[in-house]
Design an enzyme around this catalytic site. Structure first.
Site, PDB file in Angstrom:
ATOM      1  N   LYS A 174       0.742  -1.641  -0.044  1.00  0.00           N
ATOM      2  CA  LYS A 174       0.055   0.062  -0.188  1.00  0.00           C
ATOM      3  C   LYS A 174       1.148   0.988   0.291  1.00  0.00           C
ATOM      4  CE  LYS A 174      -3.427  -2.158   2.227  1.00  0.00           C
ATOM      5  NZ  LYS A 174      -4.152  -2.831   3.835  1.00  0.00           N
ATOM      6  N   GLN A 202      -3.842  -1.229   9.958  1.00  0.00           N
ATOM      7  CA  GLN A 202      -3.796  -2.733   9.176  1.00  0.00           C
ATOM      8  C   GLN A 202      -4.950  -2.990   9.570  1.00  0.00           C
ATOM      9  OE1 GLN A 202      -3.337  -3.468   6.429  1.00  0.00           O
ATOM     10  NE2 GLN A 202      -3.931  -5.084   6.388  1.00  0.00           N
ATOM     11  N   ASP A 253     -10.750   3.808   4.711  1.00  0.00           N
ATOM     12  CA  ASP A 253     -11.327   2.098   4.030  1.00  0.00           C
ATOM     13  C   ASP A 253     -12.546   2.131   4.323  1.00  0.00           C
ATOM     14  OD1 ASP A 253      -9.348   0.580   4.030  1.00  0.00           O
ATOM     15  OD2 ASP A 253      -8.586  -0.072   6.273  1.00  0.00           O
TER      16      ASP A 253
END
Ligand code: NAD
Length: 286
Positions: A53, A97, A120
């Site tokens: 990412k 994460q 997200d």
């Protein structure tokens, strides 16, 4: 033989376009977009995802600010960091994460991220906006990436029978809503579904997001179906999906490989969401 839905190639095209879009802003003197990436612990898969990412951010001109916390970090300390990032005007997106170590409640962390920085798309406010079909929220990255991939290949979901196998919070559930918003007839299956094959055989588009290696066999797929494999598992050191790719590809019209299908599209969607957050923040100070 199925056409491969090439997530790497589609991602390359979208990321190239995004890079140009970002350059339009920075050439006018605006700061770069930025994404804060928070990793707690050293889970090997998470380390790989986070690195991918961050590299992808760098390539399109998004600054990634990395916070690597130790495995034994207390929940309160993580929440404090998220609150600081919420208040930092230079931060457009915040990504914590998952999975988190067991002593940390992921829902508390998700709910602490400011919704306008929740790239997200996991905050209940953004999930609610998805259900309400409002454009102002963030759609979770894997569902959004899948929709972009289908659109790119001209695969219209309107009126199609779509079976989604897996109803997790990150993929299956929001994906089902996104497809419903786009007028598909959606069937959602999960571990308690009694006759999985009956539902998969009915699908014009079959999407599997369970993490069960090779759950989807050739005899579960309708001739000419589009097959999207979200699953990522490691079997004998090799990355495999939910779909028995070699056999299913002879029956499907289109199919995603693992790796190289949904994975890169998920990261592309993250970059797009970060740019969306950036534009909101830039416009709010202009
Ligand atoms: P999850 O654990 O939240 O959900 C799994 C779902 O699968 C559940 O609804 C469960 O009921 C269902 N399921 C499990 N076994 C089943 C079976 N035998 N039959 C039918 N349904 C079954 O998982 P998740 O976070 O949604 O992730 C699912 C998979 O997708 C994992 O392999 C994950 O690594 C992968 N993933 C991939 C990407 C990507 O970018 N490619 C992104 C996110 C997740």
């Amino acid at each position: 033989m199925a056409t491969i839905l090439d997530g790497r190639e589609v991602s390359r095209i979208y990321r190239e376009r995004l890079k140009e879009e970002i350059e339009k802003y920075t050439s006018k003197g605006f700061r770069k977009p930025s994404l804060a990436v928070v990793l707690v612990g050293d889970d090997p898969a998470s380390v790989v995802y986070v690195n991918n990412k961050r590299k992808a951010c760098q390539k399109v001109g998004i600054e990634s600010i990395f916070h690597h916390l130790s495995e034994d970090t207390e929940e309160e300390k993580l929440l404090q960091l998220v609150k600081e990032l919420n208040e930092d005007p230079k931060v457009d997106g915040i990504l914590v994460q998952l999975p988190l170590p067991k002593h940390i409640n992921p829902q508390r962390v998700i709910e602490t991220i400011r919704p306008d920085k929740d790239v997200d798309g996991f905050h209940p406010e953004n999930m609610g906006k998805l259900i309400a079909n409002l454009d102002s929220g963030f759609i979770p990255c894997t569902p959004l990436g899948i929709k972009i991939l289908l659109d790119h290949y001209g695969i219209d979901v309107k009126g199609k029978d779509i079976t989604v196998v897996g109803a997790g919070y990150i993929v299956g559930k929001p994906l089902s809503v996104l497809l419903l918003n786009n007028n598909a007839t959606v069937t959602v299956c999960h571990i308690y579904t009694r006759d999985l094959k009956k539902h998969t055989l009915n699908a014009d588009i079959l999407i599997s997001a369970t993490g069960v290696p090779h759950l989807i066999k050739e005899d579960m797929v309708k001739d000419g179906a589009v097959v999207i494999d979200v699953g990522i598992s490691k079997v004998n050191g090799k990355i495999v999906g939910d779909v028995d790719f070699e056999r299913v590809k002879t029956k499907a019209s289109y199919i995603t490989p693992v790796p190289g299908g949904v994975g890169p599209m998920t990261i592309t969607a993250l970059l797009l969401n970060t740019f969306k957050a950036y534009k909101l923040h830039i416009e709010s100070v202009c």
